[in-house]
Design an enzyme around this catalytic site. Structure first.
Site, short mmCIF file in Angstrom:
data_model
loop_
_atom_site.label_atom_id
_atom_site.label_comp_id
_atom_site.label_asym_id
_atom_site.label_seq_id
_atom_site.Cartn_x
_atom_site.Cartn_y
_atom_site.Cartn_z
N GLU A 111 50.95 -20.16 13.38
CA GLU A 111 51.19 -21.24 12.47
C GLU A 111 50.04 -21.58 11.59
O GLU A 111 50.24 -21.85 10.41
CB GLU A 111 51.47 -22.65 13.17
N GLU A 131 56.13 -19.68 22.14
CA GLU A 131 56.43 -20.81 22.69
C GLU A 131 57.60 -21.19 23.66
O GLU A 131 57.65 -22.03 24.79
CB GLU A 131 56.65 -21.79 21.50
#
Length: 254
Positions: A111, A131
């Site tokens: 990210e 994730e």
């Protein structure tokens, strides 16, 4: 400070993630340090470009799992906002930014790389969003940015499978902008910086403003990430991950 700021004689600033023992995993202190360092860069007229990189041969292993094993709902929301604010500050810099990816750029590390304008990766770097395997969702704006740079299909694949891909495949999918298959990241970085410094600074800043108008946004992302962080199943998955990490360390040291 876990994130250091240095400006060289070419007017290129480097934001160095300096927590190598944790593979530069992002805890609260590191996110706050990144936000502070980026704030000190904002508005500086002596900087032409920004490089974000990690110490110790890896970019960033993502969020520090220890912060996310059993956070309260307010803490999960706070950490989500802190990461989003820090990465948004990187994205909003007036000058172009480059993530230099070696080792791993996964989860929150990916990210952060996506918050930069360009991404240069080593061919053997590992990149992705694992994730869901830990019972969480990305929380810091990276999913929307991945859709912007690589499309919804690539975002779906990387999120829903949790697959980690190497730098070569990431470049083919558009998730990184250049790959140094021979491992010589410095040469590719130098070439890109030369391109930046050949441009008129005011025009570069305006170009970034124009392009920011096309940014995607997923307003439910932080709320969903905070919610999943509080699920018992999610906590068990993350605790199991930490237990396995600890067992590996004991095995290495014995």
């Amino acid at each position: 400070m876990p994130v250091t700021l240095d400006v060289d004689d070419r007017s290129v600033a480097t934001l160095l993630l300096d927590r190598p023992r944790k593979r530069n995993a992002l805890d609260r202190e590191m996110l706050e340090s990144l936000l502070d360092a980026t704030g000190r860069l904002a508005g500086r007229t002596d900087v032409r470009a920004v490089v974000v990189r990690g110490a110790g041969g890896t970019f960033c292993a993502g969020a520090d799992i220890g912060d996310w094993v059993a956070p309260s709902a307010p803490l999960a929301a706070e950490l989500s906002k802190l990461g989003r604010d820090a990465f948004a500050a990187v994205a909003a810099l007036d000058v172009p930014s480059v993530a230099l990816i070696e080792g791993t750029a996964i989860g929150g590390g990916f990210e952060l790389a996506l918050a930069c304008d360009l991404r240069i990766a080593a061919g053997d770097a590992l990149i992705g969003f694992p994730e869901l395997r830990l019972g969480n969702l990305p929380a810091w704006g990276g999913l929307a940015r991945l859709i912007d740079v690589a499309g919804l299909g690539t975002a779906r694949h990387l999120l829903l499978t949790g697959e980690l891909i190497d730098g070569v495949r990431a470049a083919a999918l558009g998730a990184v902008t250049a790959v140094a298959a021979d491992g010589d990241l410095s040469a590719e970085l130098s070439r890109v910086v030369d391109c930046f410094t050949a441009c008129e600074p005011a025009a570069l800043a305006l170009a970034k403003q124009v392009l920011s108008g096309f940014d995607s946004d997923l307003p439910l992302e932080p709320a969903m990430a905070s919610y999943t962080a509080g699920l018992d199943s999610s906590r068990r998955r993350k605790q199991d991950f930490l237990d396995r990490q600890a067992a590996r360390k004991i095995g290495v040291s014995s």
